[in-house]
Design a protein around this motif. Structure first.
Motif, short mmCIF file in Angstrom:
data_model
loop_
_atom_site.label_atom_id
_atom_site.label_comp_id
_atom_site.label_asym_id
_atom_site.label_seq_id
_atom_site.Cartn_x
_atom_site.Cartn_y
_atom_site.Cartn_z
N SER A 133 0.83 -1.20 0.00
CA SER A 133 0.00 0.00 0.00
C SER A 133 0.87 1.25 0.00
O SER A 133 2.05 1.22 0.38
N GLN A 134 0.28 2.36 -0.41
CA GLN A 134 1.00 3.62 -0.43
C GLN A 134 1.45 4.01 0.97
O GLN A 134 2.54 4.54 1.17
N GLU A 135 0.60 3.69 1.95
CA GLU A 135 0.94 4.00 3.34
C GLU A 135 2.20 3.26 3.78
O GLU A 135 3.09 3.84 4.42
N LYS A 136 2.31 1.98 3.40
CA LYS A 136 3.48 1.20 3.78
C LYS A 136 4.73 1.71 3.07
O LYS A 136 5.82 1.74 3.66
N LEU A 137 4.58 2.14 1.82
CA LEU A 137 5.72 2.67 1.09
C LEU A 137 6.21 3.97 1.72
O LEU A 137 7.41 4.22 1.79
#
Length: 778
Positions: free
Chosen positions: A493-497
């Protein structure tokens, strides 16, 4: 407690008013909404239609069986599961019964400091939700037992009473049982007990013994505890055993004769079943010069485990086999898993095989499935096969088993694999290194040692051939338009990136947060850090950045393997998902009458959810058993010092992994020093409020083992290293922030919680774990 919204004038609200009510209430059922607005008759029907419209517009989300909430919102209080752990080791929860719009919430300690160790992945909690500056937060009210009326525990006897003390670190349910029930039991027996219902309001709960599991001091008890604690099904019904016993040896009827094809099995030295065999030969087609033909034959479990039978029902319930150092809880009875379905050397076995063709660049150019009768020509261990190949390549020799098959079988297999590697390298699957540990039992049943699992080229050879066979299965079923269970792995996910980018910034590694995630990009990062001081922690945080693979009838591809379509086909003895794929291939290719049924096709979403759940159950049980084996192995070394690395920085404390054994343990934040520590999620550090001293993710430290509890698997360390000095570029700590309900980590020390206040003298550190003593720091 949330104040209920003021009751408006009676009448059907408009959509804006309804959303405003839900925003203030948190969540509500239709009857609550109707009562609030004073709706009756036709107005109630109109309300139901309005709710349906808001759901379709994506403005409402389900909360529980009947409740609704504004999309993206959480109720004030709810039951949630711990579903994720980020690069820092922070845990996130998600509502148990909610639609996909429900956001995850970060788990934070309560403001009282009365919490112990953080609950682990898979735990279920009752939590209070609130909006924070950076999103939703969850504060634990209570850790819930998913099987609330049962306690797995240890018998403790005294003259006055008999108690059952739980083995789960998160449980506080100590039970009193009648002396009459415990007459045949000894102190230290492991038992499964039920909580008795009654009006007892004070003191320990009453319980009754259901069954005896084993002994607390038996090293093998770790597996038994994990099996019972995670409800892993054990054994088989009499009907299933009889069905397995009634199966017959396979014949050539409806099969192609592959017995002259020199297929061999390569497995772990202690493998009890053999469900895959391989063979390779040069392609004689002049149009494919330098190419290879690779055969993969898999045990034809579908021939014995047919839809609608008791065998099938119990295999589906189990979902997969569960593996422990001292035992296996198999998906199928041993007469099948270790008998008729196991590809034993020199014995006729039914199989489903795929013939794959690769060109000289390692690209697969074609494949064909067939149902056959095979006979394994040799059964090798990974070490045995690798030793033979290494010996020949270095001018050495082979043993009695590998010598006769070296030139005809092993050399072609390795040459084919090295050609296939060209295609793999071009595909660039994710190259995360996941070092595993293996528990070696001694002859007396104790723990002899804990050693790293070796990673051999033989392992990678079998892995790549199985991956390609799995791809062939998915491709064939798609081509024949037969539904299947995909093994899917979504992109991060973008959050994890963004979280990964924040961490890499702290070690001076650039990472463009806006650039899409690709396996090549991750591999470049891993290659650049592989020989540096941060190699291990970068590998760890990249692993935590990935999503979990699941089974699904809907395909989203497999990010980690960098494949557009992928299914599990190669292990039907131990995975029900693979059996479903086998049945799909039998149906698609007209290979028999025991293929996938229409009913199974309709149930694929439910089967996907079931096998994903059972896989995670087994993983949790195996991990819990490993924790207990580690704790048992280290229990005689309490007081010893170890080097390790900080692998998690959370509000609850520091997680440290020991270099020697790979064991993980906790340093409670309350034991780190005489000040309050904030959790800085940007720099992944615990920061002293007064001194600014820091404990950071990935740092190598020296620790002292202060507690090892084999029955729970708990390890608690004391920090011996000194913290890093204040970061001159960091903002000044917010003194006194905890009195305002600070979202940073840590717990107040005794002495009023003032920075620099008096330290506790002896006893249990506030907010720490039971039995942890405050020791001197070096």
């Amino acid at each position: 407690m949330t104040k209920p919204p003021r009751r408006p004038a009676a009448g059907l609200p408009d959509k804006a008013a309804l959303l405003a009510f839900l925003r203030e209430a948190g969540s509500a059922e239709k009857t609550d909404i109707a009562r609030h607005f004073g709706l009756k008759g036709n107005d109630r029907r109109a309300l139901r239609e309005m709710i349906r419209e808001l759901e379709a517009e994506g403005k409402l989300g389900k909360r529980g069986r009947k409740g609704f909430s504004e999309a993206g919102a959480l109720p004030p209080v709810g039951v949630a599961d711990v579903v994720e752990r980020d690069v820092d080791g922070e845990f996130y929860v998600r509502l148990v019964e909610a639609s996909p719009d429900a956001p995850k919430a970060i788990l934070v300690p309560d403001n009282t400091g009365k919490t112990g160790a953080a609950p682990g992945l898979g735990a279920r909690v009752l939590a209070k939700f609130s909006r924070g500056e950076d999103g939703w937060e969850a504060r634990i009210i209570k850790v819930l037992d998913t099987d609330a009326n049962r306690v797995l525990g240890v018998i403790r006897k005294s003259n006055r009473e008999v108690r059952v003390e739980p083995v789960d670190r998160r449980s506080k349910d100590v039970l009193l049982v009648p002396h009459a029930q415990a007459e045949s039991l000894r102190d230290g027996d492991l038992v499964l007990a039920a909580i008795e219902k009654g009006e007892q309001r004070y003191g320990p709960k009453r319980g009754k013994i259901l069954e005896t599991i084993g002994r607390e001091d038996d090293p093998r008890a770790a597996s038994l505890i994990a099996i019972a604690a995670h409800n892993v099904p054990m054994g088989f019904s009499d009907k299933v055993l009889q069905e397995a016993q009634d199966q017959e040896l396979p014949t050539l009827k409806g099969r192609e004769d592959l017995r002259d094809l020199p297929l061999i099995t390569i497995d772990p030295a202690d493998a009890r079943d053999h469900d895959d065999a391989v063979f390779a030969q040069r392609d004689e087609d002049p149009k494919n010069a330098g190419g290879w033909i690779v055969w993969v034959a898999i045990a034809d479990v579908a021939a014995y485990v047919r839809p609608g039978t008791a065998l099938d029902r119990e295999a589906r319930e189990k979902g997969n086999s569960t593996y422990f150092p001292d035992r296996v809880e198999p998906m199928l009875p041993e007469v099948l898993s270790n008998g008729l379905c196991s590809l034993k050397q020199g014995e006729n076995r039914a199989c489903l095989a795929v013939r794959m063709v690769f060109d000289k660049a390692g690209r697969k150019t074609g494949h064909k499935f067939l149902r056959g009768l095979m006979r394994s020509h040799a059964s090798l261990s990974y070490e045995q096969a690798q030793s033979a190949v290494d010996g020949v390549e270095n001018g050495g020799g082979t043993d009695d088993v590998t010598g006769p098959i070296m030139e005809a079988i092993l050399c072609p297999l390795w040459n084919a694999y090295r050609t296939m590697l060209k295609g793999r390298e071009k595909r660039s699957p994710l190259a995360i290194e996941s070092p595993e540990r293996k528990v070696l039992m001694d002859p007396g049943g104790g723990i002899g040692s804990i050693v790293p699992r070796k990673s051999l080229e033989a392992h990678r050879l079998i892995e790549e051939m199985m991956i390609q066979a799995n791809v062939c299965a998915a491709e064939t079923l798609e081509q024949k338009r037969v539904p299947l269970l995909y093994r899917v792995h979504d992109a991060p996910s973008q959050e994890k990136l963004f979280n990964l980018g924040d961490f890499l910034q702290t070690i001076g590694k650039p990472w463009n947060k806006g650039e899409p995630a690709t396996t090549k990009r991750f591999n470049k990062l891993l290659d650049e850090t592989r020989d540096g001081e941060h190699a291990e922690v970068v590998n760890e945080v990249v692993l935590r950045t990935q999503m979990q693979a699941i089974y699904s009838p809907e395909n989203v591809g497999h990010f980690g393997l960098n494949l557009d379509r992928y299914a599990h086909f190669t292990s039907p003895i131990r995975r029900y998902s693979d059996l479903i794929v086998h049945r799909g291939l039998i149906r698609a290719l007209g290979l028999g009458k025991d293929g996938l049924t229409d009913r199974e096709i309709a149930e694929l979403p439910a089967i996907a959810e079931q096998v994903t759940t059972t896989e995670r159950r087994s993983m949790a049980a195996e991990r819990a058993a490993m924790d207990r084996y580690m704790a048992s192995f280290l229990s005689e070394r309490v007081g010893a010092t170890f080097t390790g690395r900080i692998t998690g920085v959370t509000r609850f404390g520091l997680f440290v992994r020991l270099d020697e054994t790979g064991a993980d343990g906790l340093i409670p934040v309350s034991t780190l020093g005489g000040e309050y520590f904030h959790h800085d999620d940007r720099t992944h550090a615990l920061v002293g409020e007064r001194s600014g001293q820091r404990w950071t993710l990935g740092r190598t430290v020296e620790v002292k083992l202060v507690e090892a509890t084999p029955v729970t698997g708990g390890l608690v360390f004391e920090m011996l290293s000194d913290p890093a000095p204040r970061d001159p570029n960091a903002p000044s700590p917010r003194l006194g922030a905890r009195s305002r309900g600070d979202k940073g980590g840590g717990y107040p020390k005794r002495g009023g919680g003032r920075p620099g206040g008096p330290k506790p003298k002896g006893g249990k550190p506030s907010g720490g774990l039971k039995g942890v003593r405050k020791g001197k720091r070096r």
